[in-house]
Scaffold this active site. Sequence first.
Site, PDB file in Angstrom:
ATOM      1  CD  GLU A 114      57.681  43.122  -0.734  1.00  0.00           C
ATOM      2  OE1 GLU A 114      58.497  43.884  -1.269  1.00  0.00           O
ATOM      3  OE2 GLU A 114      56.877  42.430  -1.370  1.00  0.00           O
ATOM      4  CG  HIS A 199      62.591  44.124  -3.885  1.00  0.00           C
ATOM      5  ND1 HIS A 199      62.729  45.341  -3.236  1.00  0.00           N
ATOM      6  CD2 HIS A 199      61.279  43.794  -3.771  1.00  0.00           C
ATOM      7  CE1 HIS A 199      61.568  45.728  -2.762  1.00  0.00           C
ATOM      8  NE2 HIS A 199      60.682  44.804  -3.055  1.00  0.00           N
ATOM      9  CG  ASN A 202      63.866  47.524  -7.777  1.00  0.00           C
ATOM     10  OD1 ASN A 202      63.398  48.301  -8.594  1.00  0.00           O
ATOM     11  ND2 ASN A 202      64.809  46.644  -8.096  1.00  0.00           N
ATOM     12  NE  ARG A 210      78.427  65.369  -1.302  1.00  0.00           N
ATOM     13  CZ  ARG A 210      78.566  65.756  -2.567  1.00  0.00           C
ATOM     14  NH1 ARG A 210      79.724  65.569  -3.195  1.00  0.00           N
ATOM     15  NH2 ARG A 210      77.566  66.309  -3.207  1.00  0.00           N
ATOM     16  CG  ASP A 256      58.595  41.514  -6.188  1.00  0.00           C
ATOM     17  OD1 ASP A 256      57.824  41.148  -5.276  1.00  0.00           O
ATOM     18  OD2 ASP A 256      58.761  42.712  -6.486  1.00  0.00           O
TER      19      ASP A 256
END
Length: 362
Positions: A114, A199, A202, A210, A256
């Site tokens: 990650e 995730h 997050n 828009r 997580d």
Amino acid sequence: MTRIGGRIVRPGAVVEGYVEVDGPTILEVVHAPGAGDDVIVPGFVDLHCHGGGGHTFTTGDALSARGAAEFHLRHGTTTLLASLVSSPFELMREATAAYLPLVEEGVLAGVHYEGPYLSGVRCGAQNPDFLRDPSIDELQELIKTDAVRMVTIAPELPGALEAIAFLRDNGVAAAVGHTDATYEQARAGVEAGAAVGTHLFNGMRPPHHREPGPVIGLLSSPVVCELIADNIHLHPGMLAFAAHTAGPDKAALITDAIDATGMADGTYDLGGQQVIVADGVARLARNDSIAGSTLTMDVALRNTVAAGIPLPDAVAMASTTPARVLGLADRTGALEAGLSADLVVLSPDLTVQRVMRRGAWV
């Protein structure tokens, strides 16, 4: 041969009967009324986990990694990736080498990076000192073994689309996450070969009517969206919305989790940064950002069902879909003849009673 009776959760249905296990393999699933009230589900598959039980995956310590895997196994996770956080290249390389024997042994399903190829604007609890643009040279070195299974990348960074395509071509899942991408940039990442959204919501530019941003870009694409079902990262209503929108084939429950999972409130470390856990919520000391979770997959399943998701769909999100992401659908993730005997026996209120991995009770 072992027979486990109860309400068996199979793809799209719950049936009464028995799971018959022969050695490490499911021999047969037999339908039989009155087999019991326990709920039998396939072992959970966690794509995104940093540690648990006081142990961490983030430092490259193999003994600590084994302890974290054992902790989550007791909560029903029979397959999981060891997730690192943004780190210097040397630590990434050393940790991968240290975890390779655990992958070969089957303790871990692989390694997930990650970071460090993430947006500084959306880095969340990632250490900004270690963030950098994607490097194919680094990735070529890191994926020499079969240990690396997933890498999270912000698709708007220079060289990101090339890195995503490189990972795809080498059998490693690329995930879009910790990103300030526009809708178009997120979709470009998907077109380049991304298979996962890290995730969802997050660490991402929030949606706007828009400028839909990466959340809508990922939800409306073929990727599998990770959902942290701890009722902290996602309100139960948002969890239900995302799960219904994606569908069980495109949503995966993750924890997580950090080393503080299952431990007392206090001070912990994540990637060289101090984390304070209070009332089970982990936050960075320096800026109060949410810093991972103290979630386990069994709790994630209960929270998802409580949010209104049917049990078979929630189980698919916890087991079947993430197994497919890892290319393991022919081995685990469902209660079907010929697959690995990875299963969890739950009480009617979905509390873990027993865990079986490869035919052996934990």
